[in-house]
Motif scaffolding. Sequence first.
Motif, PDB file in Angstrom:
ATOM      1  N   HIS A   1       0.854  -1.185   0.000  1.00  0.00           N
ATOM      2  CA  HIS A   1       0.000   0.000   0.000  1.00  0.00           C
ATOM      3  C   HIS A   1       0.892   1.238   0.000  1.00  0.00           C
ATOM      4  CE1 HIS A   1      -3.683  -2.213   1.166  1.00  0.00           C
ATOM      5  NE2 HIS A   1      -2.882  -2.926   1.935  1.00  0.00           N
ATOM      6  N   ARG A   2       0.384   2.297  -0.575  1.00  0.00           N
ATOM      7  CA  ARG A   2       1.084   3.562  -0.393  1.00  0.00           C
ATOM      8  C   ARG A   2       0.979   3.941   1.080  1.00  0.00           C
ATOM      9  NH1 ARG A   2       0.978   9.317  -3.683  1.00  0.00           N
ATOM     10  NH2 ARG A   2       2.168  10.449  -2.087  1.00  0.00           N
ATOM     11  N   PHE A   3       2.062   4.475   1.637  1.00  0.00           N
ATOM     12  CA  PHE A   3       2.131   4.718   3.076  1.00  0.00           C
ATOM     13  C   PHE A   3       0.994   5.611   3.561  1.00  0.00           C
ATOM     14  CE2 PHE A   3       4.484   6.816   6.773  1.00  0.00           C
ATOM     15  CZ  PHE A   3       4.182   5.782   7.639  1.00  0.00           C
ATOM     16  N   ARG A   4       0.719   6.697   2.852  1.00  0.00           N
ATOM     17  CA  ARG A   4      -0.309   7.626   3.329  1.00  0.00           C
ATOM     18  C   ARG A   4      -1.717   7.051   3.232  1.00  0.00           C
ATOM     19  NH1 ARG A   4      -0.077  12.828  -0.541  1.00  0.00           N
ATOM     20  NH2 ARG A   4       2.071  12.690   0.187  1.00  0.00           N
ATOM     21  N   ASP A   5      -1.886   5.961   2.482  1.00  0.00           N
ATOM     22  CA  ASP A   5      -3.212   5.352   2.353  1.00  0.00           C
ATOM     23  C   ASP A   5      -3.574   4.476   3.551  1.00  0.00           C
ATOM     24  OD1 ASP A   5      -3.597   6.572  -0.071  1.00  0.00           O
ATOM     25  OD2 ASP A   5      -2.934   4.848  -1.254  1.00  0.00           O
ATOM     26  N   ILE A   6      -2.566   4.059   4.320  1.00  0.00           N
ATOM     27  CA  ILE A   6      -2.877   3.172   5.449  1.00  0.00           C
ATOM     28  C   ILE A   6      -2.387   3.737   6.783  1.00  0.00           C
ATOM     29  CG2 ILE A   6      -2.990   1.060   4.090  1.00  0.00           C
ATOM     30  CD1 ILE A   6       0.080   1.630   6.107  1.00  0.00           C
TER      31      ILE A   6
END
Length: 314
Positions: free
Chosen positions: A227-232
């Motif tokens: 996942h992209r970091f800012r998405d999780i």
Amino acid sequence: MALMDQAPVAELQKDIVTDDQYVLTRTVRDGWKNTTLEESLIDGYQTLSDILDWLETDPRPSQRLFMEDLQDSGFTAFSEETKQQITGPYYRWFTDDGEYWDGEEGTVTALFDSNWKKGEVADEDDLEEMDQLTFHTRPLELTVKNVLAYARYVFDDQSLKLIPAQEYLAEKMQDYGYCEEDGTVTYGCSFTPIMKAAAPAGLVCVGLEAALWVWAQAEDDEEPTWHRFRDIYTGDEAHYDAVEYLLDVPEQMWKSPSQRIGISQLITSNLPIQGALAAAELERRYGLPKDSVRPLSQDELDREIVLSRRMETR
């Protein structure tokens, strides 16, 4: 026109934490995992001065200040030998227990009563009623050791720790890495075309962002995946999860489909170099091990990244 990605990565550096910031934690027990963990007591990363201000905010009635400048408070002390007011400076530290001690470097022993103010004259009877106390002649230094001792005094908890912010962030990021067969922890880095919402008049700001990807669960009941970091992750640290490579393009050129293809080719002409530089910068920001952020694979580098008028606006 000159691409911003031709400038040194140092010009794109953003610091999530600084060398003078810390995290104040206490050790708590995790009943689910039957282990202990460090719980942060203050949101975000703070300097020692900020942590001290927080500790002294809304103190309990019996709580002493980290350090009190008695002269600034208007109090005065008298010399037992000369019976005259001491000119100072003199301070009371939170470690002072009110007991008499003598001979320690940087201290002075005097007669003290908080009701007496500067300029007032005391006679023998007044002096006999005063307490004999020892004061410090220098302020208590703002150090990690002293602030931690004060925090443990305030909370009456010896498990408290002051962890350097970079160390704390790097430890937190371990939970978001992919564990390879040899035990090394790695992260991903992927390009996305972007358009910036604000640009100078007559220009369009377009380019790429190289974003940090992590191995994690988006939901408790799903298997980990990329996942992209800012998405999780919802913390402020996620705001810094991308390195941007931008170009200001004349608006008329951007409106032309054929010229837009040329702009795309220009911006994406150095993807291997851009990927390596972005990976190194993301490692620096998050305190990750060298070469742990893996740039794009060769298959990804060979794919065509097309900038279009419909791409995401940041």
